[in-house]
Write a protein that holds these residues in place. Structure first.
Motif, PDB file in Angstrom:
ATOM      1  N   VAL A  44       6.773  -8.512  -6.708  1.00 22.67           N
ATOM      2  CA  VAL A  44       6.892  -7.266  -5.947  1.00 22.67           C
ATOM      3  C   VAL A  44       6.675  -6.064  -6.864  1.00 22.67           C
ATOM      4  N   VAL A  45       7.264  -6.099  -8.055  1.00 24.88           N
ATOM      5  CA  VAL A  45       7.083  -4.995  -9.011  1.00 24.88           C
ATOM      6  C   VAL A  45       5.618  -4.884  -9.420  1.00 24.88           C
ATOM      7  N   SER A  46       4.967  -6.002  -9.648  1.00 21.99           N
ATOM      8  CA  SER A  46       3.545  -5.995  -9.997  1.00 21.99           C
ATOM      9  C   SER A  46       2.716  -5.410  -8.861  1.00 21.99           C
ATOM     10  N   ASN A  47       3.027  -5.803  -7.616  1.00 13.79           N
ATOM     11  CA  ASN A  47       2.315  -5.251  -6.461  1.00 13.79           C
ATOM     12  C   ASN A  47       2.527  -3.744  -6.367  1.00 13.79           C
TER      13      ASN A  47
ATOM     14  N   HIS B  77       0.860  -1.172   0.000  1.00  9.66           N
ATOM     15  CA  HIS B  77       0.000   0.000   0.000  1.00  9.66           C
ATOM     16  C   HIS B  77       0.901   1.228   0.000  1.00  9.66           C
ATOM     17  N   ILE B  78       0.544   2.236  -0.793  1.00 11.59           N
ATOM     18  CA  ILE B  78       1.324   3.464  -0.878  1.00 11.59           C
ATOM     19  C   ILE B  78       0.435   4.639  -0.499  1.00 11.59           C
ATOM     20  N   GLU B  79       0.946   5.496   0.372  1.00 10.83           N
ATOM     21  CA  GLU B  79       0.286   6.755   0.705  1.00 10.83           C
ATOM     22  C   GLU B  79       1.254   7.886   0.414  1.00 10.83           C
ATOM     23  N   LYS B  80       0.755   8.938  -0.196  1.00 12.43           N
ATOM     24  CA  LYS B  80       1.582  10.107  -0.477  1.00 12.43           C
ATOM     25  C   LYS B  80       1.407  11.096   0.657  1.00 12.43           C
TER      26      LYS B  80
ATOM     27  N   GLU C 184       7.774  -9.086   0.900  1.00 10.56           N
ATOM     28  CA  GLU C 184       8.136  -8.040  -0.063  1.00 10.56           C
ATOM     29  C   GLU C 184       9.383  -7.291   0.391  1.00 10.56           C
ATOM     30  N   LEU C 185       9.423  -6.955   1.672  1.00 15.97           N
ATOM     31  CA  LEU C 185      10.585  -6.238   2.198  1.00 15.97           C
ATOM     32  C   LEU C 185      11.845  -7.094   2.086  1.00 15.97           C
TER      33      LEU C 185
ATOM     34  N   GLU D 252      11.023 -14.507 -10.214  1.00 16.19           N
ATOM     35  CA  GLU D 252       9.558 -14.495 -10.118  1.00 16.19           C
ATOM     36  C   GLU D 252       9.099 -13.674  -8.926  1.00 16.19           C
ATOM     37  N   GLN D 253       9.797 -13.802  -7.790  1.00 17.98           N
ATOM     38  CA  GLN D 253       9.416 -13.027  -6.606  1.00 17.98           C
ATOM     39  C   GLN D 253       9.603 -11.537  -6.857  1.00 17.98           C
TER      40      GLN D 253
END
Length: 66
Positions: free
Chosen positions: A49-52, A2-5, A19-20, A44-45
């Protein structure tokens, strides 16, 4: 993911532990000279992560445009 600006230069990212770990281990591999090749599983992993990230960024853009 999740990204918040927070402002134009600061973002808050919420990542799963997996992911981390993927990002840190990949950065460490590059920083240490990237000797050898990544395994197909590691590739693949990273793709996941890039897709997420892409999905979370698109969601952020949608929220900002409203």
């Amino acid at each position: 993911m999740h990204i918040e600006k927070k402002n134009n230069l600061v973002f808050h990212l919420t990542l799963s532990g997996y992911e981390l770990a993927t990002l840190i281990s990949s950065a460490r591999w590059v920083a240490e000279g990237a000797q050898g090749e990544l395994t197909p599983e590691a590739i693949e992993q990273l793709k996941l992560v890039v897709s997420n990230y892409d999905r979370a960024a698109a969601s952020l853009n949608e929220r900002e445009s409203k």
